[in-house]
Design a protein around this motif. Structure first.
Motif, PDB file in Angstrom:
ATOM      1  N   LYS A 133       0.807  -1.226   0.000  1.00  0.00           N
ATOM      2  CA  LYS A 133       0.000   0.000   0.000  1.00  0.00           C
ATOM      3  C   LYS A 133       0.839   1.274   0.000  1.00  0.00           C
ATOM      4  CE  LYS A 133      -0.717  -0.330   5.039  1.00  0.00           C
ATOM      5  NZ  LYS A 133      -1.754  -0.349   6.095  1.00  0.00           N
ATOM      6  N   GLY A 134       2.037   1.192  -0.574  1.00  0.00           N
ATOM      7  CA  GLY A 134       2.851   2.395  -0.706  1.00  0.00           C
ATOM      8  C   GLY A 134       3.761   2.641   0.478  1.00  0.00           C
ATOM      9  N   GLU A 135       4.436   3.751   0.446  1.00  0.00           N
ATOM     10  CA  GLU A 135       5.465   4.088   1.433  1.00  0.00           C
ATOM     11  C   GLU A 135       4.933   4.058   2.863  1.00  0.00           C
ATOM     12  OE1 GLU A 135       8.717   7.700   2.270  1.00  0.00           O
ATOM     13  OE2 GLU A 135       7.244   7.840   0.639  1.00  0.00           O
ATOM     14  N   ALA A 136       5.725   3.487   3.772  1.00  0.00           N
ATOM     15  CA  ALA A 136       5.337   3.396   5.186  1.00  0.00           C
ATOM     16  C   ALA A 136       5.198   4.783   5.794  1.00  0.00           C
ATOM     17  CB  ALA A 136       6.365   2.577   5.952  1.00  0.00           C
ATOM     18  N   ASP A 137       4.272   4.926   6.731  1.00  0.00           N
ATOM     19  CA  ASP A 137       4.035   6.247   7.326  1.00  0.00           C
ATOM     20  C   ASP A 137       4.938   6.535   8.513  1.00  0.00           C
ATOM     21  OD1 ASP A 137       2.995   4.724   9.413  1.00  0.00           O
ATOM     22  OD2 ASP A 137       1.082   5.798   9.515  1.00  0.00           O
ATOM     23  N   THR A 138       5.735   5.550   8.942  1.00  0.00           N
ATOM     24  CA  THR A 138       6.605   5.732  10.106  1.00  0.00           C
ATOM     25  C   THR A 138       8.017   5.254   9.780  1.00  0.00           C
ATOM     26  OG1 THR A 138       4.731   5.372  11.599  1.00  0.00           O
ATOM     27  CG2 THR A 138       6.935   5.205  12.556  1.00  0.00           C
ATOM     28  N   LEU A 139       9.003   6.100  10.049  1.00  0.00           N
ATOM     29  CA  LEU A 139      10.401   5.741   9.855  1.00  0.00           C
ATOM     30  C   LEU A 139      10.929   5.001  11.074  1.00  0.00           C
ATOM     31  CD1 LEU A 139      11.716   9.143   8.426  1.00  0.00           C
ATOM     32  CD2 LEU A 139      11.103   7.096   7.119  1.00  0.00           C
ATOM     33  N   ASN A 140      12.052   4.319  10.918  1.00  0.00           N
ATOM     34  CA  ASN A 140      12.688   3.667  12.067  1.00  0.00           C
ATOM     35  C   ASN A 140      12.975   4.664  13.177  1.00  0.00           C
ATOM     36  OD1 ASN A 140      12.825   1.014  10.969  1.00  0.00           O
ATOM     37  ND2 ASN A 140      14.623   1.574   9.776  1.00  0.00           N
ATOM     38  N   THR A 141      13.395   5.866  12.801  1.00  0.00           N
ATOM     39  CA  THR A 141      13.737   6.892  13.800  1.00  0.00           C
ATOM     40  C   THR A 141      12.508   7.440  14.515  1.00  0.00           C
ATOM     41  OG1 THR A 141      13.710   8.537  12.016  1.00  0.00           O
ATOM     42  CG2 THR A 141      15.855   7.605  12.649  1.00  0.00           C
ATOM     43  N   GLY A 142      11.327   7.245  13.933  1.00  0.00           N
ATOM     44  CA  GLY A 142      10.103   7.730  14.562  1.00  0.00           C
ATOM     45  C   GLY A 142       9.289   6.639  15.215  1.00  0.00           C
ATOM     46  N   ASP A 143       9.829   5.429  15.237  1.00  0.00           N
ATOM     47  CA  ASP A 143       9.132   4.286  15.820  1.00  0.00           C
ATOM     48  C   ASP A 143       9.458   4.205  17.308  1.00  0.00           C
ATOM     49  OD1 ASP A 143       8.655   1.515  16.692  1.00  0.00           O
ATOM     50  OD2 ASP A 143       8.268   1.102  14.585  1.00  0.00           O
ATOM     51  N   SER A 144       8.443   4.155  18.154  1.00  0.00           N
ATOM     52  CA  SER A 144       8.657   4.162  19.612  1.00  0.00           C
ATOM     53  C   SER A 144       9.416   2.932  20.085  1.00  0.00           C
ATOM     54  CB  SER A 144       7.317   4.257  20.342  1.00  0.00           C
ATOM     55  OG  SER A 144       6.478   3.156  20.010  1.00  0.00           O
ATOM     56  N   VAL A 145       9.234   1.794  19.418  1.00  0.00           N
ATOM     57  CA  VAL A 145       9.941   0.571  19.813  1.00  0.00           C
ATOM     58  C   VAL A 145      11.436   0.701  19.566  1.00  0.00           C
ATOM     59  CG1 VAL A 145      10.209  -1.899  19.333  1.00  0.00           C
ATOM     60  CG2 VAL A 145       7.929  -0.890  19.442  1.00  0.00           C
ATOM     61  N   PHE A 146      11.797   1.405  18.496  1.00  0.00           N
ATOM     62  CA  PHE A 146      13.198   1.579  18.146  1.00  0.00           C
ATOM     63  C   PHE A 146      13.761   2.923  18.626  1.00  0.00           C
ATOM     64  CE2 PHE A 146      11.829  -1.048  14.259  1.00  0.00           C
ATOM     65  CZ  PHE A 146      12.035  -2.237  14.929  1.00  0.00           C
ATOM     66  N   SER A 147      13.074   3.570  19.546  1.00  0.00           N
ATOM     67  CA  SER A 147      13.476   4.909  19.989  1.00  0.00           C
ATOM     68  C   SER A 147      14.825   4.926  20.696  1.00  0.00           C
ATOM     69  CB  SER A 147      12.406   5.501  20.925  1.00  0.00           C
ATOM     70  OG  SER A 147      12.246   4.691  22.081  1.00  0.00           O
ATOM     71  N   ASP A 148      15.248   3.772  21.261  1.00  0.00           N
ATOM     72  CA  ASP A 148      16.535   3.704  21.944  1.00  0.00           C
ATOM     73  C   ASP A 148      17.667   3.324  20.995  1.00  0.00           C
ATOM     74  OD1 ASP A 148      15.536   1.186  21.500  1.00  0.00           O
ATOM     75  OD2 ASP A 148      16.115   0.367  23.453  1.00  0.00           O
ATOM     76  N   GLY A 149      17.376   3.315  19.696  1.00  0.00           N
ATOM     77  CA  GLY A 149      18.385   2.977  18.701  1.00  0.00           C
ATOM     78  C   GLY A 149      17.974   1.759  17.907  1.00  0.00           C
ATOM     79  N   VAL A 150      18.300   1.758  16.618  1.00  0.00           N
ATOM     80  CA  VAL A 150      17.841   0.701  15.734  1.00  0.00           C
ATOM     81  C   VAL A 150      18.976  -0.175  15.224  1.00  0.00           C
ATOM     82  CG1 VAL A 150      18.025   1.976  13.555  1.00  0.00           C
ATOM     83  CG2 VAL A 150      16.176   0.289  13.851  1.00  0.00           C
ATOM     84  N   ASP A 151      20.221   0.189  15.521  1.00  0.00           N
ATOM     85  CA  ASP A 151      21.360  -0.544  14.962  1.00  0.00           C
ATOM     86  C   ASP A 151      21.314  -2.034  15.291  1.00  0.00           C
ATOM     87  OD1 ASP A 151      22.279   1.780  13.882  1.00  0.00           O
ATOM     88  OD2 ASP A 151      23.880   2.111  15.335  1.00  0.00           O
ATOM     89  N   GLY A 152      20.992  -2.368  16.537  1.00  0.00           N
ATOM     90  CA  GLY A 152      20.962  -3.772  16.937  1.00  0.00           C
ATOM     91  C   GLY A 152      19.804  -4.546  16.355  1.00  0.00           C
ATOM     92  N   ASN A 153      18.807  -3.827  15.847  1.00  0.00           N
ATOM     93  CA  ASN A 153      17.627  -4.473  15.260  1.00  0.00           C
ATOM     94  C   ASN A 153      17.734  -4.632  13.746  1.00  0.00           C
ATOM     95  OD1 ASN A 153      16.480  -2.506  17.635  1.00  0.00           O
ATOM     96  ND2 ASN A 153      15.456  -4.486  17.647  1.00  0.00           N
ATOM     97  N   MET A 154      18.603  -3.854  13.120  1.00  0.00           N
ATOM     98  CA  MET A 154      18.667  -3.834  11.662  1.00  0.00           C
ATOM     99  C   MET A 154      19.129  -5.175  11.102  1.00  0.00           C
ATOM    100  SD  MET A 154      17.941  -1.915   9.107  1.00  0.00           S
ATOM    101  CE  MET A 154      17.738  -0.362   9.978  1.00  0.00           C
TER     102      MET A 154
END
Length: 231
Positions: free
Chosen positions: A190-211
């Motif tokens: 359904k097209g481009e996601a409305d939330t970026l990794n940097t704006g996701d509350s779950v990844f708010s403490d950093g996304v490097d370990g999740n990528m």
């Protein structure tokens, strides 16, 4: 089961989702991640994340390699490599790996008729599965690239458990925006996601370990995802 047999068995009968993408490893082109453990610069525990509101209800009944079900989307082969921090980060064999994620339109199976998800999929079990890690600590699943739903960046849930189903670690896998943008041009999405990794509350403490460690392929042939989880 050998990986080659796994691919042949799992991808037969998936219609257009049959091409197996070439595996390219992020750290070295000379090493096969299925045959030996890559050297890690640091052996850090993978991020601990919430299971979310759409957890698997009957994981023991979903022991399977192909979790696509009746869903359509861009094919993806997911391999989770589990390492044991308490044992010099050697591969951890014989543990359970549960994964679950939404479909191309952002819907989860086993849930529905609620404010969180109006569409009713309470009688379906697509895009959920369990595997046991092999001697190299690997567990693989045939799936599709997950879609997204409002307020969350694209992600996959996973949980590592002992054979007695004691939870060892719950985490989530994040995706590079560039790949998501490419996949989401496909008709099933359904097209481009409305939330970026940097704006996701779950990844708010950093996304490097999740990528994802490695994510290669294309919309026609599908993608290969490799992710190492340290427990």
């Amino acid at each position: 089961m050998k990986r080659t047999d796994f691919l042949k068995k799992g991808l037969i009968g998936m219609g257009s989702l049959v091409a197996v993408p070439t595996v390219l490893h992020a750290c070295s082109k000379d090493k096969d991640p299925f045959n030996e453990k890559e050297e890690l610069v640091e052996c850090e525990l993978s991020p601990s994340e919430t299971t979310g509101p759409f957890t698997i209800k009957t994981p023991s009944q979903l022991m399977r390699e192909n979790i696509v079900g009746d869903r359509s989307g861009v094919a993806m082969l997911i391999t989770i490599s589990v390492l044991d921090k308490s044992n010099n980060c050697n591969p951890l064999s014989g543990v359970l790996v549960d994964i679950w994620h939404c479909d191309a339109q952002g819907y989860y199976s086993e849930y529905g008729n609620t404010s969180l998800q109006e569409e009713d999929f309470t009688q379906s079990h697509f895009l959920r599965g369990r595997q046991t890690t092999d001697a190299n600590g690997n567990a693989s699943f045939i799936s599709i690239f997950p879609g997204w739903y409002p307020g969350r960046a694209p992600h996959i849930h996973l949980e590592i458990l002992t054979v007695n189903e004691t939870s060892i670690r719950v985490s989530q896998i994040a995706f590079p925006k560039s790949v998501c943008d490419t996949v989401y041009t496909s008709t099933d999405y359904k097209g481009e996601a409305d939330t970026l990794n940097t704006g996701d509350s779950v990844f708010s403490d950093g996304v490097d370990g999740n990528m994802t460690d490695s994510l290669t392929g294309n919309n026609t042939d599908g993608y290969t995802l490799l992710k190492t989880i340290v427990v």
